[in-house]
Design an enzyme around this catalytic site. Structure first.
Site: not given
Ligand code: GDP
Ligand code: IMO
Ligand code: MG
Length: 421
Positions: A13, A16, A40-41, A222
């Site tokens: 998270d 990415k 979840g991107h 991840q």
């Molecule tokens: P990923 O899994 O690495 O793609 O990240 P996620 O999408 O799961 O989580 C990142 C969260 O932060 C999402 O809700 C994005 O919309 C948000 N986000 C990304 N970059 C920024 C930033 O620079 N500032 C803020 N406030 N939110 C951001």
């Molecule tokens: P993105 O790509 C954050 C965490 C789960 C759990 C562990 C194992 O959005 O960054 P799994 O479902 O793979 O068996 O879970 O890894 N986890 C993540 N945490 N971002 C993710 O993906 C994750 N994918 C798995 O919360 O702790």
């Molecule tokens: Mg994510």
């Protein structure tokens, strides 16, 4: 032409999705190399937020090819839902997306097994997203998996039934009630949707594109601290989230790897269980969670929040060979009088910088830095950023030895500052 890799340096998270989308115009191809619907991107543009689970984050750019590589595990039911909700017409989508024939499928039984295994863990639950990731990779390694290329086989239903019987016999030993039919209808509909896409040996496809001089970006899922080998085992995911995973997950040689972009939040978050040395369970942690909207993109769970952990960052940089750092969520850190950064650990009564084999018992040692109060989401030039934020970035560069060349100041595609160095 080299293949650049963008991957997470923390516990996932890191942002990415947002950054891959923002830099996609510089590439011809975006390829996911591991993970599955546990990811979840999120990305935002034109006032709309999209969350991608299986589809690479370059999908909204009309002229780009997106590849789901062999290292990814695909749940056809999730694939169906996701492709239907993208807002991209189906005939356009089939042009943009290519799937590896070698990618393993997540079967309905895998999702049920994931929940059943978590149930047996009592107090040491992993906090899995319960998308079937662990059991699907287990079957892959045990050579029991079903692969995307097999969906065209005339005996596909029988191949599926064999696995189904296998899973049911394991589940007999678990006190677990479920209705497989509920999962199956959607799953088989998803398989039919997948058949409309190009399912090919993407390793040839990618290597051919490299030879033709196309620019390719490999997108990780991840983060390094969730890697099956180098993460906080057993509280990890079941794939290789590190740069080496891009080679096996796409079929490219290490010699073809160019830049490795390591992405990290200006602080740390973790969703699910496991060690998190800098975790803040107080008001500061709540402030970061609320301001940063730190709730899981896949499960909606609140993310645990804490200060930046430099020894963990240095570890991730070392394992991945990171050439440039991208820092996200800098805007969320505005408003503190002081901020803390973990620069070493106390472990068994001594100070160390190495992450010990058992990282549960480490205590962070902090350096306190002056905070900044300015709201920065409107800023688009590095030079305009608050002086103390620039000091924070310099501190990170000094300790890691890697330049921070991108600073994200908000979730929208435009809220991105590229720094010329
Ligand atoms: P990923 O899994 O690495 O793609 O990240 P996620 O999408 O799961 O989580 C990142 C969260 O932060 C999402 O809700 C994005 O919309 C948000 N986000 C990304 N970059 C920024 C930033 O620079 N500032 C803020 N406030 N939110 C951001
Ligand atoms: P993105 O790509 C954050 C965490 C789960 C759990 C562990 C194992 O959005 O960054 P799994 O479902 O793979 O068996 O879970 O890894 N986890 C993540 N945490 N971002 C993710 O993906 C994750 N994918 C798995 O919360 O702790
Ligand atoms: Mg994510």
């Amino acid at each position: 032409m080299k293949i650049d890799i963008l991957l997470g340096l923390q516990w996932g998270d890191e942002g990415k999705g947002k950054i891959v989308d923002a830099i996609s115009p510089q590439y011809d191809v975006v390829a996911r190399f591991q993970g599955g619907p546990n990811a979840g991107h999120s990305l935002e543009f034109n006032g709309k937020k999209h969350i991608l689970h299986l589809i690479p984050s370059g999908i909204f750019h009309p002229d780009k090819i997106n590849i789901i590589g062999n290292g990814v595990v695909i749940d056809p039911a999730v694939f169906k839902k996701e492709t239907e909700n993208l807002g991209i017409p189906p005939d356009e989508l089939v042009k943009r997306l290519v799937i590896s024939s070698r990618a393993n499928l997540i079967l309905p039984g895998h999702r049920i097994l994931d929940a059943a295994y978590e149930n047996t863990r009592g107090d040491s639950k992993i906090g899995s997203t319960l998308k079937g990731i662990g059991p699907a990779y287990t079957d892959k390694i045990a050579r029991n998996g079903l692969r995307a290329g097999e969906i065209f086989s005339t005996d596909f239903r029988e191949l599926y039934n064999q696995r189904f019987r296998n899973h049911m016999s394991i589940l007999k030993n678990h006190d677990f009630s479920f209705d497989p039919e509920e999962y199956e209808a959607d799953w088989f509909e998803g398989v039919e949707i997948m058949k409309k896409f190009r399912i090919v040996n993407t390793e040839y496809f990618i290597n051919d594109l490299v030879l033709k001089g196309r620019k390719i970006l490999a997108e990780g899922a991840q983060g390094t601290m969730l890697d099956i080998d180098f993460g906080t085992y057993p509280f990890v995911t079941s794939s290789s989230t590190v740069s080496a995973g891009a080679c096996t997950g796409l079929g490219i040689s290490p010699g073809h790897v160019g830049e490795v972009f390591g992405i990290f939040k200006a602080y740390c978050t973790r969703v699910g269980s496991g060690p998190f040395p800098t975790e803040l369970t107080d008001d500061t942690g709540n402030t970061l969670r609320n301001k940063g909207n730190e709730f899981g993109s896949t499960t909606g769970r609140p993310r645990r929040c804490g200060w930046l952990d430099i020894p963990a960052l240095k570890y991730a940089i070392m394992i991945n060979g990171v050439t440039r750092l991208f820092m996200t969520k800098s805007d969320v850190m505005s408003g503190f009088d002081n901020v803390r950064v973990c620069t070493s650990y106390m472990w068994e009564n001594r100070e160390c910088e190495e992450i010990p084999f058992d990282s549960r018992k480490i205590q962070p040692v902090y350096t306190v830095l002056p905070g900044w109060k300015e709201e920065i989401r409107e800023m688009r030039n590095f030079g305009d950023l608050p002086v103390n934020l620039k000091g924070y970035i310099e501190f990170i560069e000094y300790h890691t030895g890697v330049p921070v060349t991108m600073v994200s100041v908000g979730p929208d595609r435009r809220e991105t500052i590229f720094r010329n160095q």
